[in-house]
Design an enzyme around this catalytic site. Structure first.
Site, short mmCIF file in Angstrom:
data_model
loop_
_atom_site.label_atom_id
_atom_site.label_comp_id
_atom_site.label_asym_id
_atom_site.label_seq_id
_atom_site.Cartn_x
_atom_site.Cartn_y
_atom_site.Cartn_z
N ASN A 111 -8.55 -1.36 4.15
CA ASN A 111 -8.64 -1.60 2.71
C ASN A 111 -7.52 -2.51 2.21
O ASN A 111 -7.51 -2.89 1.04
CB ASN A 111 -8.64 -0.28 1.95
CG ASN A 111 -7.44 0.59 2.31
OD1 ASN A 111 -6.86 0.46 3.37
ND2 ASN A 111 -7.06 1.47 1.41
N LYS A 126 -6.82 27.99 -7.74
CA LYS A 126 -5.64 27.12 -7.61
C LYS A 126 -5.98 25.77 -8.23
O LYS A 126 -7.13 25.31 -8.17
CB LYS A 126 -5.25 26.95 -6.14
CG LYS A 126 -6.28 26.25 -5.27
CD LYS A 126 -5.82 26.16 -3.82
CE LYS A 126 -6.86 25.44 -2.97
NZ LYS A 126 -6.50 25.40 -1.54
N PHE A 133 -13.89 22.01 -6.32
CA PHE A 133 -13.01 21.07 -7.03
C PHE A 133 -13.76 19.79 -7.38
O PHE A 133 -14.62 19.34 -6.63
CB PHE A 133 -11.82 20.72 -6.14
CG PHE A 133 -11.00 19.55 -6.63
CD1 PHE A 133 -9.97 19.73 -7.52
CD2 PHE A 133 -11.28 18.26 -6.18
CE1 PHE A 133 -9.23 18.66 -7.97
CE2 PHE A 133 -10.53 17.18 -6.62
CZ PHE A 133 -9.51 17.39 -7.52
N GLU A 181 -4.67 20.24 1.04
CA GLU A 181 -5.30 21.52 1.28
C GLU A 181 -5.04 21.99 2.71
O GLU A 181 -4.79 23.17 2.97
CB GLU A 181 -6.81 21.41 1.04
CG GLU A 181 -7.50 22.76 0.97
CD GLU A 181 -8.88 22.66 0.34
OE1 GLU A 181 -9.69 21.88 0.87
OE2 GLU A 181 -9.14 23.35 -0.65
N ASP A 236 0.86 -1.18 0.00
CA ASP A 236 0.00 0.00 0.00
C ASP A 236 0.90 1.23 0.00
O ASP A 236 2.10 1.14 0.28
CB ASP A 236 -0.89 -0.04 1.25
CG ASP A 236 -1.80 1.17 1.34
OD1 ASP A 236 -2.31 1.59 0.29
OD2 ASP A 236 -1.98 1.68 2.45
N LYS A 237 0.34 2.39 -0.32
CA LYS A 237 1.14 3.62 -0.33
C LYS A 237 0.91 4.46 0.91
O LYS A 237 1.79 4.64 1.74
CB LYS A 237 0.83 4.46 -1.58
CG LYS A 237 1.67 5.73 -1.67
CD LYS A 237 1.12 6.70 -2.69
CE LYS A 237 -0.11 7.42 -2.22
NZ LYS A 237 0.13 8.38 -1.12
N THR A 238 -0.32 4.96 1.05
CA THR A 238 -0.61 5.90 2.12
C THR A 238 -0.51 5.23 3.49
O THR A 238 -1.21 4.27 3.76
CB THR A 238 -2.02 6.50 1.94
OG1 THR A 238 -2.12 7.04 0.62
CG2 THR A 238 -2.28 7.57 2.96
N LYS A 280 -6.92 -5.15 -5.36
CA LYS A 280 -5.61 -5.42 -4.77
C LYS A 280 -5.41 -6.92 -4.60
O LYS A 280 -4.36 -7.48 -4.96
CB LYS A 280 -5.47 -4.71 -3.42
CG LYS A 280 -5.41 -3.20 -3.47
CD LYS A 280 -5.19 -2.62 -2.08
CE LYS A 280 -5.08 -1.11 -2.11
NZ LYS A 280 -4.78 -0.54 -0.77
#
Length: 1218
Positions: A863, A586, A563, A522, A421-423, A840
């Site tokens: 997850n 932005k 956004f 943000e 996983d990344k985060t 995954k």
């Protein structure tokens, strides 16, 4: 072909996959997809709109009914399912969860089944203990919350909660089940939740209740009398989708995912909330995503099974051959020798049959029954070494490494692929403002106030700013000088834009500002502006208050242009205190540059700065503004209001209006944010790469974000050629066409061709999104033809064609998946982004299935659970996202960098130790047992043992067990530091070099030759000899003692030759085992013990009589020397002529003691080359603009509850009447 085309159409007809969105959920049915017609309006929006208009329940697929405050409702006969014969239970699960494999009743039968997968394992009941997940589940199930019982809120345990219960949750509480939000302490019953357990994101999400429940369900008595009926979809694993209706007060109200609080989330910034339980326990979405608990076994376990089968066959063949020999000997010799008559008149054949079973018993030590006992002891010890490793202990959170299983340690030394996983796994999930470019000038380097660069400089002192948070580290003193002096108005304008253009919510906790952002990016930007003197203080529905260098100003907010993933930007239109109207914007550089005014003097300088930031793997964002005339704004605002009130296609209408105003923008500059990696991630990935371990990153994040992290952790480099979904889709399409052309009439005469997808050499990487993954792997669901819905039955021909078509599609899908895996495995790195939890797991399963490789999955969130359970080995990181991944893992620790030590040190050592142990164990058992075989040729194949019975009993228990156990626990070919310094040592495990069938048969051959020497040298020495005292020592008992003594000395010295790492404990165990043998033997052969148990101890005086003869000692020494000297010679030659990598390192280990520091590769930035940069990842959903504009989210003084209810009742009546 037309019929086939009509009966099955795929999504290939639709638009190409969208890289920005998570693909459709994993268990969408064909019927659901079929209903998705060509209309633009989403199905969910249509259902909700029609429900609001008609006030009719949506009956389709709404078979799950929940009645509030009525437990007996869910026990009616129509809700009961037959579980076993006549035993029935409710289809509604209780709220207790089970992640463990066994319970009190299933432990014995399930363990019998699992353990008998290990051939000849008869000791499992003693060895196995129930897994510790019971304790963790009990801890979760015994959490408490407030539930309405008997008309009042009462404390209840989670496991006691049932569907239909109304519960109250407070701030920072975990949500115990999937519940419908009824009301909360916030205005308009808004509720903030943290979803880290579900999707890995730590930023807050918001949920809103229905207006009707917000108005009427605030008090305890009204909640206790609430009797609404919910009809919704059956439990499923779709985290982002929910469809249902609430029937209450003779009206129906549509329900969607925005009104549902999911189990695993945490209540934040909300004092309390009320909810109705819809799905409980195993039916909750988080549990539906967790996958099944699989019983994992190592590659060596499977290999051992086949080897035990082989030994079984050898045992049967040997016993059968010796039984035949006995029958022949009995017919030729036994029947004619009067002194051998035993009083039984049995035939030679019957005697041979009995002797077959006799030899099965005598030679039973060929089958290493005690092997599994020893293996489990070694694995348990290795698990404790992992738990005790202080270099894998994380002091900041007091978190040690933990081996949560004892069965997979040696497989840690055989990993081919890591799926990460990344985060929260590779990154800390902490965004930091690092640099910026304002008016073409780059800020953020180590500079003093005079613009001079310094390699070492103190960080900026923000004490002049009363709102500074004290956590922000910045080193460019020149930027502070520019802000304070005000010489360049663009600098102050830049940070004002960051303070005003956002959808961040603000709270004051103990007098301190606390920001809650829709994305961590943000939040980092608003916090940076705060520290630089432009502090966001408060907002209302139409104002925003900013502190500008200590001066508080309030601006009117005229519009927020929110956004989304298509716009990749957000804007805000404000009116200054002076009356001017200005738009601040932005967004990603790709969309901002398209909308800039032609006269932007710093456009190129900012572009160069973006390239530099990208080369440093920072996440970039462009800032710009625009002055708006009053008349222009009024005209545009009319269109904006009309689009905001549109009942259909509102988002598309708003986007079109936004485009009209967001043009001719003036560029201010760009920001650069670092998604901070965990410490040691690049070093760990580098070392694992040198160990030939391939790393795939599987994440739900955006493609740009994932790619950026790939560069930051050096999984990707400047010379890496990156292929995207569209690139490999074309390659795979070409390969499928070639394979289809070759699969013609002559396919069976042509050998299959395995062509590489890429030319040899080069550094390649694959980056693919979840949508492209489904497209390429043909995972998109097919839509049924309308013809198949006709009432009349299909003909036999139609059924046959349907079956053939289905088979062809399955074959095509399987071939496409195999091609994809082959292509991906040719890349040095693979990054899959925007993937669901089941995707995954699917990727992991594909590599397991088609590459037959050992896989490891590592993650930190709920997850990642499915992926962790699917891989051969699952590793959980106890980080920011709860304990769900840890609870489902095989190993856990706190930081990704510990993975290199787990694999390169503990994994490699465990593999080497286990392989040495197994080779030696088979060797010593064959050397011990086959002496009986050679002895059979001289005793008429009578199944007479060559040793004393007590020696046979104690051989594997006392005389040869401790040294091999200690070798399996403590041996190491090189130190841990050298193991990390030379990762290439790891490849021996990946290639199965130390234990395979070849090594197994070499061990058996070694054992056979040793047994021959052990028998025939003493046999020759005893053949015609007379002792010094004139006695004849050539008796059976003396012969047995001689062979046994030579065997014990040989096998214990052999373990000494196999030992690489000598300690006092090893030496003591070897010489202690030999001493123990002689001590016990002399004791068992004494007259005293014979007097006590004459029938059990029959070798009275044998040891003392035999071992006082010098030539017997000479025989023992000669036998041991003949067994060991050839081994010494072969080892010497192999280490001299064909040394392994570990042999070379051992030879020079003194010279290698100076630890070499790992040097990070320097990125080479080449100007003019298009570099990558991350688009700004505001969030995975829209921001809070709608809430801010509507005023529903703004904290304000609440009206008295009676007034609210009265007003709400009047409004409700007006709605019904209209």
């Amino acid at each position: 072909m037309d019929t086939e085309r009509d009966s099955e159409t795929t999504f290939e007809e639709d638009s190409q996959p969208n890289d920005e969105v998570v693909p459709y959920s994993d268990d969408e049915t064909e019927d659901e997809l079929e209903d998705q017609g060509p209309v633009v309006e989403p199905e969910q929006n249509r259902v909700n709109r029609e429900a609001e208009e008609n006030r009719e329940p949506v009956k389709k697929d709404s078979t799950w009914q929940v009645k509030a405050n009525d437990r007996s409702f869910h026990e009616q006969p129509q809700f009961m399912n037959t579980k076993f014969f006549c035993i029935k239970e409710s289809k509604y699960a209780n709220n207790a969860i089970k992640t463990y494999k066994y319970n009190v009743f299933t432990f014995l039968p399930m363990n019998l089944f699992e353990q008998f997968k290990r051939a000849a394992n008869f000791y499992f009941l003693v060895l196995l203990v129930l897994q510790a997940r019971h304790k963790m589940d009990n801890k979760v199930n015994n959490r408490t919350c407030e539930v309405i019982k008997d008309g009042r809120f009462k404390i209840a345990k989670w496991k006691e909660i049932q569907v239909g219960d109304v519960i109250r949750l407070k701030k920072n509480d975990f949500i115990p089940a999937d519940i419908l939000l009824l009301s909360s302490s916030e205005p308009n019953s808004l509720c903030y939740v943290e979803t880290a357990e579900l999707d890995g994101e730590t930023n807050l999400k918001f949920k809103m209740s229905l207006e009707i429940t917000h108005q009427y369900l605030q008090r305890e008595n009204s909640l206790a009398t609430f009797d609404g009926l919910i009809e919704c979809e059956e439990p499923n694993n779709r985290l982002d989708k929910f469809t249902g209706t609430l029937s209450w007060r003779n009206a129906s109200f549509p329900l969607d995912a925005d009104k549902i609080l999911l189990r695993g989330c945490v209540i934040r910034n909300t004092d309390f909330c009320h909810g109705l339980v819809i799905f409980a326990g195993a039916d909750t979405k988080i549990m539906k995503n967790s996958g099944k608990t699989r019983f994992k076994r190592t590659k060596i376990d499977y290999l051992m099974n086949y080897m035990v089968y082989t030994i079984f066959v050898v045992l049967i063949l040997l016993s059968a051959g010796l039984a035949i020999g006995h029958a022949y000997w009995e017919a030729q010799v036994g029947n004619y020798s009067w002194y051998l008559y035993d009083g039984e008149d049995s035939t030679p054949s019957y005697s041979g049959f009995l002797n077959f079973w006799g030899y099965i018993i005598v030679l039973n030590t060929l089958v290493p029954i005690s092997l599994y006992v020893s293996v489990e002891v070694i694995r348990l010890g290795q698990s404790y070494f992992i738990n005790w490793d202080l270099q894998m202990y994380y002091p900041e959170k007091d978190t040690p490494a933990k081996a949560r299983t004892t069965t997979l340690n040696e497989q840690l030394g055989q990993i081919h692929y890591i799926f990460s996983d990344k985060t929260g796994t590779l990154t800390q999930n902490v965004m930091t403002f690092k640099k910026c470019c304002i008016n073409g000038q780059i800020y953020g380097d180590h500079r003093d106030a005079s613009q001079n660069n310094h390699s070492k400089i103190e960080q900026v002192d923000f004490s002049w700013n009363t709102f500074a948070d004290g956590k922000f580290a910045f080193y460019d003193h020149y930027l502070i000088e520019q802000i304070q002096s005000g010489k360049e108005p663009e600098v102050r304008q830049f940070f004002f834009l960051l303070a005003v253009c956002h959808t961040v919510m603000v709270d004051r906790i103990d007098g301190q500002l606390n920001y809650q952002a829709a994305s961590p990016d943000e939040g980092a930007l608003v916090s940076a502006a705060r520290n630089f003197g432009f502090t966001f203080l408060a907002r209302t529905q139409n104002t925003i208050t900013i502190s500008e260098m200590g001066t508080e100003k309030t601006y009117s907010v005229l519009a927020i242009l929110d956004f989304n993933s298509d716009r990749k930007r957000m804007s805000i239109i404000v009116r200054t205190p002076e009356g001017n109207i200005r738009l601040y914007c932005k967004g990603a550089d790709t969309v901002i540059y398209e909308r800039l005014h032609q006269m932007n003097p710093t456009k190129q300088e900012t572009q160069d700065a973006l390239d530099i930031f990208a080369s440093e793997t920072l996440r970039t964002l462009c800032l710009c503004y625009k002055e708006i005339e009053e008349r222009e704004f009024e005209e545009w605002n009319k269109k904006f209001v009309a689009a905001s009130l549109a009942s259909t296609n509102r988002d598309e209408a708003l986007d079109k209006v936004y485009e009209e105003i967001e043009k001719d923008l003036i560029l201010l500059g760009a920001t650069a944010i670092e998604d901070k990696l965990q410490d040691g991630v690049p070093e760990t990935i580098s070392k694992l790469g040198k160990a030939d371990v391939k790393i795939w990153v599987l994440t739900g994040d955006k493609k740009e974000t994932a790619e950026n992290i790939g560069f930051a952790c050096e999984l990707l480099t400047e010379d890496t050629t990156i292929y995207y979904g569209e690139d490999i889709s074309a390659l795979l399409q070409t390969r499928m066409e070639n394979q289809r052309n070759r699969s013609g009439v002559y396919a069976k005469f042509v050998a299959p061709v395995h062509e590489p997808f890429f030319p040899p050499g080069g550094n390649r990487a694959l980056i693919i999104t979840g949508s492209w993954l489904n497209e390429i792997l043909l995972e998109k669901k097919t839509k049924r033809s309308k013809i198949l819905k006709l009432k009349f039955p299909r003909t036999e021909e139609e059924r046959r064609m349907r079956t053939q078509s289905k088979r062809r599609l399955e074959a095509k899908k399987e071939q496409q998946q195999q091609n994809f895996v082959d292509l991906a495995c040719e890349c040095s790195a693979v990054i899959c982004c925007r993937v669901t939890p089941k995707q995954k797991a699917m990727v992991v399963d594909l590599v397991k299935r088609y590459k037959k490789a050992i896989t490891l999955a590592i993650g930190d969130g709920a997850n990642d659970v499915n992926m962790i359970k699917t891989a051969h080995i699952g590793v959980g990181i106890s980080g920011q996202e709860g304990m769900q991944a840890v609870m489902s893992s095989d190993y856990s620790f706190a930081q990704f960098r510990y993975l290199q030590r787990l694999l390169l040190v503990h994994g490699r050592w465990s593999y080497i130790r286990m392989c040495k142990f197994l080779r030696y164990f088979f060797y010593k058992n064959f050397a011990f047992t086959l002496v009986h075989f050679w002895y059979s040729f001289f005793n008429g194949y009578s199944a007479q043992t060559a040793y004393e019975d007590w020696f046979i009993t104690l051989y594997n228990v006392l005389y040869s067990s401790l040294p091999v156990l200690l070798m399996g626990l403590l041996d190491q070919d090189v130190s841990d530091k050298l193991s990390l310094r030379f990762p290439a040592l790891y490849v021996v495990g990946q290639r199965d070099l130390l234990f395979n069938y070849k090594r197994f048969f070499i061990s058996l051959l070694h054992g056979i030759l040793t047994s021959m020497v052990l028998f025939f040298i003493p046999f020759g020495a005893y053949l015609q000899t007379v002792g010094q005292d004139g006695e004849a020592p050539s008796d059976y008992q003396s012969f047995a003692v001689t062979i046994a003594s030579a065997l014990i000395i040989t096998v214990n010295f052999q373990i000494g030759l196999d030992t690489s790492y000598w300690t006092f404990v090893n030496a003591f165990s070897i010489f202690g085992s030999i001493a123990l043998y002689f001590g016990i033997m002399f004791d068992f052969h004494s007259a005293g013990i014979h007097v006590l148990l004459p029938s059990a101890f029959t070798f009275t005086g044998t040891a003392s009589n035999a071992l006082r003869q010098p030539y017997i000692w000479l025989t023992i020494i000669l036998t041991a020397a003949v067994c060991l000297l050839p081994v010494v010679a072969i080892r010497f030659l192999s280490m001299t002529i064909w040394p392994s990598e570990s042999d070379k390192i051992q030879k020079h280990r003194k010279r290698l003691k100076a630890e070499e520091q790992w040097e990070r590769r320097q990125n080479v930035f080449r100007r003019g080359v298009s570099s990558r940069r991350s688009a700004y990842a505001f969030s995975h959903q829209r921001g809070y603009a709608d809430l801010i504009s509507s005023g529903r989210s703004i904290r304000k003084k609440r009206s008295p509850l009676d007034a609210i209810i009265a007003d709400g009742t009047a409004e409700y009546r007006r709605t019904v009447e209209s």
